[in-house]
Design a protein around this motif. Structure first.
Motif, mmCIF file in Angstrom:
data_model
loop_
_atom_site.group_PDB
_atom_site.id
_atom_site.type_symbol
_atom_site.label_atom_id
_atom_site.label_comp_id
_atom_site.label_asym_id
_atom_site.label_seq_id
_atom_site.Cartn_x
_atom_site.Cartn_y
_atom_site.Cartn_z
ATOM 1 N N LYS A 20 0.878 -1.179 0.000
ATOM 2 C CA LYS A 20 0.000 0.000 0.000
ATOM 3 C C LYS A 20 0.908 1.219 0.000
ATOM 4 C CE LYS A 20 -3.635 -2.678 0.640
ATOM 5 N NZ LYS A 20 -2.989 -4.003 0.639
ATOM 6 N N THR A 21 0.915 1.946 -1.082
ATOM 7 C CA THR A 21 1.901 3.010 -1.248
ATOM 8 C C THR A 21 1.463 3.961 -2.352
ATOM 9 O OG1 THR A 21 4.251 3.423 -1.653
ATOM 10 C CG2 THR A 21 3.238 1.639 -2.910
ATOM 11 N N ASN A 22 2.283 4.936 -2.649
ATOM 12 C CA ASN A 22 2.080 5.815 -3.799
ATOM 13 C C ASN A 22 2.959 5.343 -4.944
ATOM 14 O OD1 ASN A 22 0.235 7.566 -2.529
ATOM 15 N ND2 ASN A 22 1.895 8.771 -1.635
ATOM 16 N N ILE A 23 2.407 5.341 -6.140
ATOM 17 C CA ILE A 23 3.130 4.930 -7.344
ATOM 18 C C ILE A 23 3.397 6.172 -8.189
ATOM 19 C CG2 ILE A 23 3.146 3.464 -9.384
ATOM 20 C CD1 ILE A 23 3.173 1.955 -6.713
ATOM 21 N N ARG A 24 4.648 6.337 -8.566
ATOM 22 C CA ARG A 24 5.033 7.459 -9.424
ATOM 23 C C ARG A 24 5.321 6.943 -10.831
ATOM 24 N NH1 ARG A 24 9.133 9.956 -6.499
ATOM 25 N NH2 ARG A 24 10.786 8.821 -7.609
ATOM 26 N N VAL A 25 4.600 7.472 -11.801
ATOM 27 C CA VAL A 25 4.773 7.087 -13.199
ATOM 28 C C VAL A 25 5.520 8.216 -13.909
ATOM 29 C CG1 VAL A 25 3.643 6.390 -15.343
ATOM 30 C CG2 VAL A 25 2.627 5.779 -13.127
ATOM 31 N N VAL A 26 6.666 7.895 -14.486
ATOM 32 C CA VAL A 26 7.498 8.895 -15.161
ATOM 33 C C VAL A 26 7.652 8.502 -16.620
ATOM 34 C CG1 VAL A 26 9.742 10.031 -15.227
ATOM 35 C CG2 VAL A 26 8.750 9.363 -13.030
ATOM 36 N N VAL A 27 7.378 9.445 -17.501
ATOM 37 C CA VAL A 27 7.535 9.232 -18.943
ATOM 38 C C VAL A 27 8.580 10.217 -19.460
ATOM 39 C CG1 VAL A 27 6.413 9.341 -21.201
ATOM 40 C CG2 VAL A 27 5.177 8.401 -19.231
ATOM 41 N N GLN A 28 9.569 9.712 -20.188
ATOM 42 C CA GLN A 28 10.619 10.539 -20.785
ATOM 43 C C GLN A 28 10.714 10.204 -22.258
ATOM 44 O OE1 GLN A 28 12.323 12.641 -18.816
ATOM 45 N NE2 GLN A 28 12.602 11.734 -16.803
ATOM 46 N N GLY A 29 11.163 11.175 -23.062
ATOM 47 C CA GLY A 29 11.365 10.873 -24.461
ATOM 48 C C GLY A 29 11.621 12.101 -25.306
ATOM 49 N N VAL A 30 11.616 11.892 -26.614
ATOM 50 C CA VAL A 30 11.900 12.948 -27.586
ATOM 51 C C VAL A 30 10.855 12.872 -28.683
ATOM 52 C CG1 VAL A 30 13.588 13.883 -29.220
ATOM 53 C CG2 VAL A 30 14.373 12.804 -27.109
ATOM 54 N N VAL A 56 4.969 13.366 -15.448
ATOM 55 C CA VAL A 56 4.883 12.583 -14.216
ATOM 56 C C VAL A 56 3.431 12.494 -13.769
ATOM 57 C CG1 VAL A 56 5.635 12.380 -11.814
ATOM 58 C CG2 VAL A 56 7.177 13.373 -13.522
ATOM 59 N N LYS A 57 3.046 11.312 -13.278
ATOM 60 C CA LYS A 57 1.725 11.099 -12.703
ATOM 61 C C LYS A 57 1.885 10.228 -11.457
ATOM 62 C CE LYS A 57 -2.726 10.461 -12.097
ATOM 63 N NZ LYS A 57 -3.599 11.542 -11.583
ATOM 64 N N THR A 58 1.206 10.617 -10.366
ATOM 65 C CA THR A 58 1.248 9.832 -9.137
ATOM 66 C C THR A 58 -0.153 9.359 -8.768
ATOM 67 O OG1 THR A 58 3.151 11.091 -8.335
ATOM 68 C CG2 THR A 58 1.911 9.836 -6.707
ATOM 69 N N TYR A 59 -0.283 8.070 -8.383
ATOM 70 C CA TYR A 59 -1.551 7.556 -7.901
ATOM 71 C C TYR A 59 -1.296 6.716 -6.650
ATOM 72 C CZ TYR A 59 -0.411 3.072 -10.185
ATOM 73 O OH TYR A 59 0.189 1.886 -10.569
ATOM 74 N N SER A 60 -2.354 6.332 -5.976
ATOM 75 C CA SER A 60 -2.230 5.620 -4.706
ATOM 76 C C SER A 60 -2.716 4.182 -4.819
ATOM 77 C CB SER A 60 -3.027 6.335 -3.612
ATOM 78 O OG SER A 60 -2.542 7.649 -3.423
ATOM 79 N N VAL A 61 -2.108 3.312 -4.039
ATOM 80 C CA VAL A 61 -2.556 1.928 -3.887
ATOM 81 C C VAL A 61 -2.967 1.760 -2.420
ATOM 82 C CG1 VAL A 61 -1.931 -0.500 -4.019
ATOM 83 C CG2 VAL A 61 -1.022 1.116 -5.706
#
Length: 846
Positions: free
Chosen positions: A820-830, A840-845
């Motif tokens: 049970k935690t926070n998940i950080r989604v990171v997208v990088q690119g060109v 960046v997007k953060t959601y909770s579990v």
């Protein structure tokens, strides 16, 4: 992270000598247009436990416009320990500037702050200006049970030439950086201040600027990152310094001496214009009166304005519209009438309302453990329209990695062009930060400071010594049996049985006895065999292979002297999760093929089984030295061997006769299988057979000829008609034909026989392109194979290859882990338009 010597970035033609594959001498020199590469490495996390995997995606772009560039095919990835020793390296294959890989961290790896370094061969022509480095924190069992301070053991690289007194060991250091490069007597100047503690971290200090007589001329105050500024008008004959206390320690530092005569440069932004003020003092008035000065305004080496000016009353003002400059650092350089650089100032141009963006979203904000998640990625260009691009995604447990998020935009436009580590780089790109412009200016005044007074500048020419790699180079030399005289004109053949596509490469030695195979595509650890023959086809000489790492990039002292505090609780949690995750199938591995010491032999393409026939054992004696080669000896001593029927293109082969048919043998040499199979081309099989059959008898101890039955081969993908599910041929009535005979020659050679290369033969294992593994993606359904096993993954998902469509969209799905935690989604690119992008997007579990 590194300083870009932008004054050198001009599109000129240089002549480089290109060595072509399979040639003994270089090709005719061809002109190469000078270009510059930058690379950014997106890793799934920045904090790892020993034994975990670092997952990474590489982006290599043209440094001048940030478009992906496909000139170099090899990217070197290295992991460097705190003690400045290399603990791991691999080479990624780049396809149009993109590559992917992973680093398996060893168990029991010492905790510390490691450096991840990446570069192409071409980047080495420009010092360390384009070398990518980032810090990776590793913790483990050595740190468990106590709070661990994970930090580099090496001293910090000085950010610029010493500007200020060095404090005693362990004391803070304060440096001063005059705007434009130098203080000039009687001209008002802005001076940047950088204050750091002994570990290289910025510290908040304040103090006076004192004259030699002790008068307070100005005061400065550094923020929490150790940066500040003040104004001063230096007076001839005066020297200036500061004296203050920090946590009870006395700190003193001197300002650089002012020039008695010279030019100064000031830059300020007002509304949409950049105001550039050029001044000289009275002492320099006669020197520059009526002389043309040139002001160069460049971004990534491309000139956007180059006005010529003359001073009026010792001053000139130039206004440059910010709108004509791209986002990122602009270098403003002042040249005198001899075109010598006198002053330079870096200035950051921001277009927040006209920037490309990537939006990352999930279907909801709160999820359950092991619930399926769908992430949507939407990309828009600077014109706010959808744009295609190449991206990578990492979804991580934010509770186990609290470090700042890497940002490809921040690195490409700022971090790669400024000396040293930039603390909290994210604040310079936070559009809600009201102090952003001032903080950026202080950063560029200090870590972007340059002293370009030509009298202090050693002009250097660009020397091209490293060419863009298109594959791997294998080189060496051939000498006579005594190892003294080189052999020119020897025919060198290199065989790579496991290669995809071309397996045989040929060349000749040059007059110095050297041979070269350039741009060879190698994948994974591959065994290659090289032979040397004269024009009559006879073995000749001793083959030597050059070390593939003899020209590796030296390891400099760490410039990432930072400290990451890892709490005892986090250290223990990482260790606990590591134990649980070992029960999951974390990666997909390839099985190794081994030769078993039994009557059955597992070959690369099949398992050969015993046929019941006894082995034919040939023990070599002194009397057998009369035979020139192993080929001649086997034909004489074996009752089963016979010359290959003529005519044939390969007259030196041996066959074995059984059941009315001739069979070519397979070879196992010192318990290792020769690198060919029944499916290889005839020339490949003949080559490897001749390598051994041409050995002199002085190299052979024992020969065993084993008659076996060929076994079933592994399943083949897309088997054609006439084969069963195992890929074995079947007759029309559906019956499997009886197994064929298979003859294996088991050779035992004398110690060092292959190394002596008496038959013009050598072999080695070459590290080719790293073959990236697949990230384990569990399917948390009721029927999943790991349904009952705990899932404590720190990296929830890693997706190295994402391409947004014509609508600028892409979706990625994965399953949450147990915590049970926070998940950080990171997208990088060109993007396809050359825009580095990060979201960046953060959601909770729960």
């Amino acid at each position: 992270m590194k300083n870009l010597t932008i004054r050198l970035i001009t599109c000129v033609a240089v002549v480089c000598s290109l060595r072509a594959a399979a040639q003994t001498t270089p090709q005719t020199p061809a002109p190469i247009k000078l270009f510059f590469e930058k690379t950014f490495i997106h890793t799934d996390r920045n904090i790892y436990n020993e034994g975990e995997d670092i997952w990474l995606r590489a982006y290599v772009v043209n440094a001048q416009d940030n478009h992906l560039i496909g000139t170099s095919k090899n990217l070197h990835i290295e992991l460097i320990a705190p003690a400045d020793t290399m603990v791991y390296s691999e080479t990624l294959q780049l396809t149009n500037g993109l590559g992917k890989g992973d680093i398996p961290l060893p168990a029991r790896l010492a905790p510390g702050t490691y450096r991840l370094r990446a570069y192409t061969n071409w980047m080495r022509n420009f010092g360390d200006n384009f070398i990518f480095e980032k810090s990776i924190t590793i913790t483990g069992s050595a740190a468990q049970g106590k709070g661990a301070s994970i930090g580099s053991n090496s001293p910090k690289t000085v950010a610029a030439a010493s500007q200020g007194a060095q404090s005693a060991s362990g004391a803070p250091i304060i440096r001063f950086f005059p705007e434009g490069g130098s203080l000039v007597n009687d001209i008002s100047a802005i001076v940047g201040v950088k204050a750091e503690d002994a570990s290289g971290k910025g510290i908040a200090v304040s103090g006076p600027v004192l004259s030699a007589t002790g008068d307070t001329i100005a005061r400065f105050a550094c923020d929490s990152l150790g940066m500040g500024l003040f104004a001063i008008v230096p007076v001839a004959g005066q020297k200036y310094h500061t004296s203050l206390k920090y946590k009870g320690q006395a700190v003193q530092a001197a300002l650089p001496d002012a020039l008695g005569s010279g030019l100064s440069l000031k830059v300020a932004k007002r509304d949409t214009l950049i105001y550039i003020t050029i001044s000289c003092n009275n002492a320099a008035s006669a020197t520059f009166a009526g002389k043309p000065l040139t002001l160069s305004v460049k971004h990534a080496g491309v000139a956007y304005a180059s006005p010529q000016i003359q001073l009026t009353d010792n001053q000139a003002l130039v206004k440059v519209p910010e709108s004509i400059l791209p986002e990122g650092i602009t270098a403003i350089t002042l040249y005198d009438d001899q075109h010598k650089p006198n002053c330079e100032r870096l200035f950051y141009v921001s277009h927040p309302n006209h920037s490309a963006k990537v939006a990352v979203s999930t279907e909801k904000q709160v999820y359950r453990s092991r619930e399926k998640v769908t992430v949507t990625v939407k990309t828009t260009g600077a014109d706010h329209k959808p744009v295609q691009g190449n991206f990578s995604l990492a979804a991580i447990d934010a509770g186990v990695d609290h470090s700042a998020v890497d940002d490809i935009m921040a690195y490409m436009t700022l971090g790669s062009e400024v000396r040293g580590k930039i603390e909290h780089i994210e604040r310079y790109f936070d559009t809600t930060n009201v102090n952003r412009a001032r903080q950026l200016d202080m950063l560029l005044l200090t870590q972007g400071w340059r002293n370009l007074i030509w009298k202090r500048l050693a002009d250097t020419a660009i020397k091209i010594s490293y060419l863009p790699e298109q594959g791997f180079t294998v080189s060496g030399n051939v000498k006579d049996q005594n190892g003294k005289k080189v052999i020119a004109g020897a025919n060198i053949t290199m065989r790579n049985a496991k290669a995809t596509g071309q397996k045989v490469f040929v060349t000749k030695t040059n007059e110095a006895g050297n041979y070269y195979f350039d741009n060879i595509p190698l994948y994974g650890q591959q065994r290659v065999t090289l032979t040397s023959r004269n024009d009559k086809g006879e073995s000749n000489g001793i083959l030597q292979i050059d070390s593939l790492s003899k020209n590796s990039l030296p390891i400099n002292k760490s410039g990432l002297n930072e400290t990451t505090d890892i709490s005892a609780n986090l250290t223990a949690e990482l260790g606990k999760r590591a134990v649980a995750n070992k029960k999951l199938d974390s990666v997909t591995n390839l099985k190794e093929v081994k030769i078993k010491a039994s009557r059955n032999i597992v070959l690369r393409d099949q398992t050969a089984v015993s046929s019941g026939f006894p082995d034919e054992v040939l023990t070599v004696t002194a009397a057998d030295m009369k035979f020139n080669t192993l080929h001649d000896y086997i034909l004489y001593a074996s009752k089963q061997a016979k010359p290959i029927p003529q005519p044939t293109d390969y007259p030196d082969q041996i066959v074995f006769f059984a059941d009315g048919k001739n069979y070519k043998p397979r070879f196992i040499v010192d318990n290792k299988e020769a690198f060919f199979t029944d499916d290889d081309d005839e020339d490949v099989m003949a080559h490897f057979s001749n390598n051994y059959l041409s050995l002199p008898m002085t190299a052979v101890e024992k020969v065993v000829i084993r008659r076996m039955l060929a076994g079933l081969k592994p399943p083949k993908i897309a088997s054609g008609a006439g084969t069963n599910i195992m890929g074995v041929g079947v007759v029309s009535n559906g019956r499997i034909p009886p197994p064929e005979n298979l003859f294996v020659i088991l050779l035992t050679l004398k110690p060092g026989a292959m190394e002596l290369n008496g038959a013009g033969l050598t072999g080695t294992t070459l590290p080719g392109y790293y073959e990236a593994r697949d990230f384990y993606k569990p399917l948390h359904t009721s029927t999943a194979i790991n349904a009952s096993k705990p899932d404590m993954r720190n990296t929830i998902h890693w997706e190295p290859i994402i391409r947004t469509d014509a609508n600028g969209q892409a979706t990625v799905t994965f399953y949450n882990a147990d915590p049970k935690t926070n998940i950080r989604v990171v997208v990088q690119g060109v993007s396809g338009k050359g825009d580095p992008m990060s979201g960046v997007k953060t959601y909770s579990v729960k």
